[in-house]
Design a protein around this motif. Structure first.
Motif, PDB file in Angstrom:
ATOM      1  N   SER A  61       2.694   1.733  -3.328  1.00 16.71           N
ATOM      2  CA  SER A  61       1.726   2.228  -4.315  1.00 16.71           C
ATOM      3  C   SER A  61       1.456   3.710  -4.115  1.00 16.71           C
ATOM      4  O   SER A  61       1.278   4.462  -5.079  1.00 16.71           O
ATOM      5  N   ALA A  62       1.456   4.150  -2.862  1.00 15.76           N
ATOM      6  CA  ALA A  62       1.202   5.561  -2.559  1.00 15.76           C
ATOM      7  C   ALA A  62       2.335   6.450  -3.060  1.00 15.76           C
ATOM      8  O   ALA A  62       2.120   7.654  -3.296  1.00 15.76           O
ATOM      9  N   ARG A  97       0.839  -1.203   0.000  1.00 16.23           N
ATOM     10  CA  ARG A  97       0.000   0.000   0.000  1.00 16.23           C
ATOM     11  C   ARG A  97       0.874   1.252   0.000  1.00 16.23           C
ATOM     12  O   ARG A  97       0.645   2.187  -0.771  1.00 16.23           O
ATOM     13  N   LEU A  98       1.902   1.275   0.832  1.00 10.42           N
ATOM     14  CA  LEU A  98       2.775   2.446   0.923  1.00 10.42           C
ATOM     15  C   LEU A  98       3.588   2.642  -0.358  1.00 10.42           C
ATOM     16  O   LEU A  98       3.744   3.770  -0.829  1.00 10.42           O
ATOM     17  N   PRO A 114      -0.727   8.978  -9.440  1.00  5.83           N
ATOM     18  CA  PRO A 114      -2.035   8.366  -9.702  1.00  5.83           C
ATOM     19  C   PRO A 114      -2.165   7.998 -11.173  1.00  5.83           C
ATOM     20  O   PRO A 114      -1.614   8.648 -12.045  1.00  5.83           O
TER      21      PRO A 114
END
Length: 137
Positions: free
Chosen positions: A130-131, A127-128, A135
């Motif tokens: 990907s952050a 998740r991190l 976008p």
């Protein structure tokens, strides 16, 4: 003392990934080529642009990647029936066999890279990471 800057840690983690990939998966099939095999397995008939978008690589990189995979007999390219300026892509029989053979090895790379993490920590790491990425459009 090792650097704790994010960029340095990401670079070192990538170097570890490459080393584990080479030892566990393949020196011939890169992780990007493997990702392309997975995309084409899930969505046969995508065009080169869509594949490049899915893999987050530029037009010249995807053209080279597809050409190499066609040359190696993993992917076949056909004229797009909707847009004659474009190609649609499919896995060949050899591409399907290669994907099936590599999948457990890729899962082993994932296990090796995250062995010191709990399942929750591994999910949080993904998740991190990907952050950190821009976008998708």
């Amino acid at each position: 003392m090792r650097s704790t800057f994010t960029g340095s840690l990401v670079r070192r983690a990538q170097q570890r990934h490459v080393a584990v990939w080479l030892s566990e998966v393949s020196a011939e099939i890169t992780s990007v080529q493997y990702a392309a095999l997975e995309v084409l397995h899930k969505t046969p008939g995508v065009n080169q642009r869509q594949l490049g978008d899915e893999l987050d690589v530029d037009r010249s990189t995807i053209a080279d990647l597809v050409a190499r995979m066609v040359r190696n007999g993993l992917v076949e390219r056909s004229d797009d029936p909707v847009d004659k300026r474009s190609y649609v892509l499919f896995l060949t029989g050899a591409g399907k066999k290669q994907l099936a053979a590599l999948r457990p090895r890729v899962e082993e790379v994932e296990r090796i890279l995250t062995t010191r993490l709990t399942a929750q920590e591994a999910a949080e790491l993904r998740r991190l990471l990907s952050a950190l990425l821009p976008p998708r459009e």
